[in-house]
Scaffold this active site. Structure first.
Site, short mmCIF file in Angstrom:
data_model
loop_
_atom_site.label_atom_id
_atom_site.label_comp_id
_atom_site.label_asym_id
_atom_site.label_seq_id
_atom_site.Cartn_x
_atom_site.Cartn_y
_atom_site.Cartn_z
N GLY A 150 0.80 -1.21 0.00
CA GLY A 150 0.00 0.00 0.00
C GLY A 150 0.83 1.26 0.00
O GLY A 150 1.30 1.73 -1.05
N CYS A 151 1.05 1.82 1.18
CA CYS A 151 1.71 3.12 1.27
C CYS A 151 3.19 3.08 0.92
O CYS A 151 3.73 4.05 0.42
CB CYS A 151 1.50 3.70 2.67
SG CYS A 151 -0.25 4.07 3.00
N VAL A 152 3.86 1.94 1.16
CA VAL A 152 5.26 1.83 0.77
C VAL A 152 5.37 1.82 -0.75
O VAL A 152 6.17 2.56 -1.34
CB VAL A 152 5.92 0.58 1.37
CG1 VAL A 152 7.35 0.40 0.83
CG2 VAL A 152 5.95 0.66 2.89
#
Length: 210
Positions: A150-152
């Site tokens: 996701g955010c990575v």
């Protein structure tokens, strides 16, 4: 397709290695209490990733490079979550003031370290991160965080898109399940970043001291 089949399929097409830059910064993405509290709906078994990230953070401090943290913070109305909140309403645990947005033990930022608060997956979207890194003269970003898929990943793609070298520390990233974790590490390494081990990045940071 097995991992070995994927590697064979990608060979000669993707996977070129960039190498470490000269002026790195460390980014710790969304290591917040929600992922470590077993009573939280977002709990994930990512304690090992946190331990690795803390070791990398300590090495970055010793090397004197910038250390930046991100968290997710929403207005009580949740309107600033937009379609992301609509798709994943469990993100309401990150409403401003929630204990689920607190830093886990051992990861607390020091007074001279930046915190970037965001509402969407990428640490660059709608934030001052790109301008801050540019002003610091940074040419590469060492990425750690949650979640890998996701955010990575979103931050990794935007790191490259903004002209910085993305270095993803595999041991210091975590996800809810091993399959998306491994698949996204593989794909980031193929197309956007150099995915390295904790040992590799610690060795590089040790060489920057002084």
């Amino acid at each position: 397709m097995t991992t070995s089949e994927a590697q064979s399929n990608y060979a000669g097409v993707f996977g070129n290695r960039i190498g470490f830059g000269q002026r790195p910064a460390l980014l710790l993405i969304d290591f917040v209490q929600a992922y470590f509290d077993r009573d939280c709906v977002l709990y994930a078994d990512v304690e090992d990733a946190l331990a690795s990230a803390i070791r990398v953070r300590d090495a970055a401090r010793s090397a004197g490079i910038p250390v930046i943290y991100t968290n997710v913070v929403y207005h009580p109305s949740l309107l600033d979550g937009g379609r992301f909140m609509q798709k994943t309403p469990l993100l309401k645990v990150f409403v401003e003031g929630s204990p689920m947005g607190a830093w886990p033990k051992g990861l607390e930022p020091s007074a001279d370290e930046f915190v970037i608060s965001k509402q969407y997956p990428s640490a660059f979207f709608g934030t001052s991160l790109a301008a801050t890194l540019t002003a610091m003269g940074v040419d590469s970003v060492i990425l750690t965080g949650l979640s890998t898929s996701g955010c990575v990943r979103a931050t990794c793609v935007d790191t490259s898109s903004h002209g910085f070298i993305p270095i993803v520390v595999a041991d210091a990233c975590g996800d809810r399940h091993q399959a998306p974790h491994e698949a996204n590490l593989f794909d980031m390494n193929a197309k956007y970043a150099d995915v390295v081990s904790e040992a590799e990045v610690l060795e590089h940071l040790a060489g920057l001291k002084g």
